[in-house]
Design a protein around this motif. Structure first.
Motif, short mmCIF file in Angstrom:
data_model
loop_
_atom_site.label_atom_id
_atom_site.label_comp_id
_atom_site.label_asym_id
_atom_site.label_seq_id
_atom_site.Cartn_x
_atom_site.Cartn_y
_atom_site.Cartn_z
N LEU A 1 8.78 -68.51 25.10
CA LEU A 1 9.00 -67.22 25.45
C LEU A 1 10.37 -66.71 25.21
CD1 LEU A 1 7.07 -67.26 28.76
CD2 LEU A 1 6.12 -66.35 26.76
N ASP A 2 11.30 -67.46 24.62
CA ASP A 2 12.47 -66.87 24.29
C ASP A 2 12.72 -65.86 23.12
OD1 ASP A 2 13.17 -68.81 26.28
OD2 ASP A 2 14.03 -70.40 24.76
N GLU A 3 13.44 -65.09 23.46
CA GLU A 3 13.76 -63.90 22.37
C GLU A 3 15.12 -63.67 22.17
OE1 GLU A 3 11.16 -60.29 22.54
OE2 GLU A 3 10.81 -60.66 24.53
N TYR A 4 15.31 -63.61 20.65
CA TYR A 4 16.97 -63.56 20.52
C TYR A 4 17.21 -62.14 19.95
CZ TYR A 4 16.76 -68.60 21.12
OH TYR A 4 16.48 -69.87 22.14
N ALA A 5 18.34 -61.81 19.78
CA ALA A 5 18.75 -60.71 19.39
C ALA A 5 20.39 -60.86 18.64
CB ALA A 5 19.04 -59.29 20.00
N THR A 6 20.45 -60.43 17.76
CA THR A 6 21.85 -60.15 17.27
C THR A 6 22.30 -58.58 17.03
OG1 THR A 6 21.80 -62.23 15.80
CG2 THR A 6 23.61 -60.81 15.23
N LEU A 7 23.41 -58.41 17.91
CA LEU A 7 23.80 -56.85 17.93
C LEU A 7 25.08 -56.81 16.89
CD1 LEU A 7 23.72 -54.07 19.06
CD2 LEU A 7 25.16 -54.85 20.87
N LEU A 8 25.11 -56.02 16.06
CA LEU A 8 26.05 -55.75 15.18
C LEU A 8 26.97 -54.47 15.21
CD1 LEU A 8 23.55 -57.27 13.28
CD2 LEU A 8 25.59 -57.81 11.96
N LEU A 9 28.25 -54.46 15.69
CA LEU A 9 28.77 -53.33 16.08
C LEU A 9 30.17 -53.33 15.27
CD1 LEU A 9 28.69 -53.39 19.85
CD2 LEU A 9 27.42 -52.07 18.38
N PRO A 10 31.09 -52.33 15.19
CA PRO A 10 32.14 -52.51 14.04
C PRO A 10 33.13 -53.36 14.32
CG PRO A 10 31.58 -50.13 14.88
CD PRO A 10 30.82 -51.07 15.51
N GLN B 1 25.54 -62.23 19.83
CA GLN B 1 24.27 -62.99 20.03
C GLN B 1 23.84 -62.86 21.36
OE1 GLN B 1 22.96 -64.41 17.41
NE2 GLN B 1 24.52 -64.32 15.88
N LEU B 2 22.80 -62.48 21.80
CA LEU B 2 22.00 -62.32 22.92
C LEU B 2 20.82 -63.06 23.20
CD1 LEU B 2 23.09 -59.12 22.16
CD2 LEU B 2 22.98 -58.95 24.51
N ARG B 3 20.26 -63.34 24.28
CA ARG B 3 18.99 -63.96 24.42
C ARG B 3 18.34 -63.72 26.11
NH1 ARG B 3 18.66 -70.65 25.55
NH2 ARG B 3 16.42 -70.71 26.12
N ARG B 4 17.12 -63.63 25.87
CA ARG B 4 16.30 -63.42 27.13
C ARG B 4 15.05 -64.59 27.15
NH1 ARG B 4 13.69 -57.59 26.89
NH2 ARG B 4 12.28 -57.84 25.14
N SER B 5 14.70 -64.99 28.33
CA SER B 5 13.81 -66.18 28.38
C SER B 5 12.31 -66.09 28.90
CB SER B 5 14.55 -67.27 29.31
OG SER B 5 15.78 -67.78 29.00
N ASP B 6 12.30 -64.88 29.57
CA ASP B 6 10.91 -64.74 30.31
C ASP B 6 10.33 -63.27 29.55
OD1 ASP B 6 11.24 -66.88 31.61
OD2 ASP B 6 12.27 -65.78 33.14
N GLY B 7 10.63 -63.23 28.32
CA GLY B 7 10.12 -61.82 27.81
C GLY B 7 10.40 -60.64 28.12
N ALA B 8 9.63 -59.42 28.08
CA ALA B 8 10.31 -58.14 28.38
C ALA B 8 10.69 -57.82 29.96
CB ALA B 8 9.23 -56.95 27.98
N MET B 9 10.35 -58.67 30.86
CA MET B 9 10.68 -58.54 32.29
C MET B 9 12.05 -59.04 32.61
SD MET B 9 7.98 -57.16 33.09
CE MET B 9 8.43 -56.87 34.71
N SER B 10 12.46 -59.78 31.69
CA SER B 10 14.01 -60.54 32.03
C SER B 10 15.17 -59.82 31.46
CB SER B 10 13.93 -61.75 31.59
OG SER B 10 13.84 -61.85 30.12
#
Length: 471
Positions: free
Chosen positions: A162-171, A176-185
């Motif tokens: 259920l892990d989801e990962y995201a990379t946020l790129l700013l100036p 690197q971000l992560r959440r483990s329990d889907g959209a509820m976390s």
């Protein structure tokens, strides 16, 4: 009030999810998975099985992408390629990956290229350049500066997780971000790179960009989609007519259907019908047959639709299989491909600007600044036209003309498409020839090289000599 990392992710995720239905529709046409939607509710479900996938969108986009090949990078006004950028291109396998990015941009209207510094397991002298799909990455562009303000890349963990990962790129940061329990976390920060370069390290690769629509548009335009749907319906009707009426049906008078179909079940009666047998109980009758249906109207209708597709796309007639039986000459083939070649040149010009910006960002990542002359960077593309090698060799040899023509030998080899390494090896082979060695010893010009005429040395004795007048 500053925006938190989680708010950045949520805002960009909403924009990414909002664009996905339109992007997937374009991909469905490219993959020929639009069939049920294009047939609609007006067609009986039994006939939908006869529907045919028409691959014109794929053929059109592949025909353009096959002509888009980046060869190297150079500075404006200089002929030599920049070896450093070529090494980065090879290290990141962009010969293959760039084709995927070009195709994604043609299908969806955009794709993206990201740049990052090398990691611990990477070569320290090569930045990481990756091509990204718009299904996974979204970049927000400043309408005034036309530069990316922020970007988000989303991806899921391994199958079953259920892990989801995201990379946020700013100036100034890459998070690197992560959440483990889907959209509820909630999102949690796993790592942060504070590069302080003042630039988001993402470059959009846009197709058919307009002043009023900077996000790009798919090359599969509405008219191409409608013609593809129409061709699919014609082919479905053609198959239906071929199944039922293309072969003459036989009529037998004086026999009932049960005597031919055995037990007289519905399935056996249908089998007899599909075997082109119709039984009619009439003792005074006789056997005869109906005339087979002429399917020419379907074929001619399909050819007319193909001609419309050719006019919209610029594809040559032979690509759509409605050319005449007489083979076309080489000049006729080149004339038929003129619009397609021009389309490829326009795409090369649009995509070339993005690749030049990518290389400038790569230099910024590795060196901390962009040299002023790198704003004169040029992308060198392979010739998108399709002349035969014999025709090109003949034209180049006429220009070269044994070293006394318009172009020198090195230019002739460049025009024939030899790489810088191949030309360097040829130059070594030229120097190793006995004639070249002899010319080097006596000071004679080497064949193929243009040299200015030698100026005769001054004669001191002739300085005060009286001028001679010709008789």
């Amino acid at each position: 009030m500053p925006v938190s990392y989680e708010e950045h992710v949520d805002q960009l995720t909403n924009k990414l999810n909002g664009a996905i239905p339109r992007l997937k529709r374009s991909n469905a046409y490219y993959d020929s998975k639009y069939r049920l939607e294009s047939i609609g509710i007006g067609t009986p479900p039994e006939m939908r099985k006869l529907n045919v996938a028409i691959g014109w969108p794929r053929m059109y986009l592949d025909s353009i992408e096959e002509r888009l090949d980046v060869e190297t990078f150079r500075l404006s006004g200089k002929a030599d390629p920049i070896e450093r950028l070529t090494d980065w291109w090879k290290y990141n396998r962009l010969d293959e990956e760039s084709s995927l990015g070009h195709l994604e941009a043609l299908i969806y209207g955009r794709s993206y290229i990201t740049v990052s510094a090398p990691g611990e397991d990477d070569h320290p002298d090569n930045p990481l350049i990756r091509v990204e799909s718009p299904l996974n990455l979204y970049a927000e562009v400043d309408p005034r500066t036309q530069k990316v303000k922020r970007a988000l890349r989303r991806y899921k963990g391994p199958a079953g997780s259920l892990d989801e990962y995201a990379t946020l790129l700013l100036p100034d940061d890459t998070i690197q971000l992560r959440r483990s329990d889907g959209a509820m976390s909630r999102w949690t920060v796993e790592s942060r790179v504070n590069h302080k370069l003042g630039r988001v390290l993402v470059v959009p690769l846009l197709n058919r960009e307009r002043l009023s629509e900077r996000d790009g548009r798919s090359e599969i335009t509405p008219e191409i989609r409608s013609m593809t749907d129409a061709a699919s319906r014609v082919m479905m009707n053609l198959q239906s007519a071929a199944e039922l009426m293309a072969v003459p049906q036989r009529v037998i008078f004086g026999a009932d259907a049960e005597s031919i179909a055995g037990t007289g079940s519905q399935r056996e009666i249908l089998d007899a019908y599909y075997a082109r047998i119709i039984a009619i109980e009439n003792e005074m009758g006789k056997a005869t047959q109906f005339t087979a249906a002429d399917l020419r109207n379907f074929v001619e209708g399909l050819e007319q639709i193909a001609k419309h597709v050719a006019s919209y796309t610029g594809l040559p007639p032979q690509y759509l299989a409605f050319a005449s039986d007489n083979p076309a000459s080489a000049e006729a083939i080149r004339s038929a491909e003129a619009r397609l070649v021009k389309k490829a040149e326009r795409r090369a010009r649009m995509f070339g600007g993005s690749w030049e910006e990518v290389m400038r960002l790569a230099v910024l990542v590795m060196d901390g600044k962009i040299p002023d002359d790198y704003y004169r960077l040029e992308t060198v593309w392979r010739d998108p036209s399709t002349p035969t090698f014999a025709a090109k060799a003949d034209a180049v040899s006429k220009l070269y003309n044994s070293g006394n023509g318009i172009i020198p030998k090195e230019r002739a080899r460049m025009d024939l498409g030899y790489s810088a390494e191949e030309r360097a090896e040829m130059a070594k082979q030229d120097d190793a020839e006995p004639v070249a060695r002899l010319n080097a010893l006596v000071g004679a010009p080497i064949p193929g090289q243009h040299r200015p005429p030698a100026t005769p040395p001054p004669n001191p004795a002739a300085k005060d000599a009286p001028a001679q007048v010709a008789a």
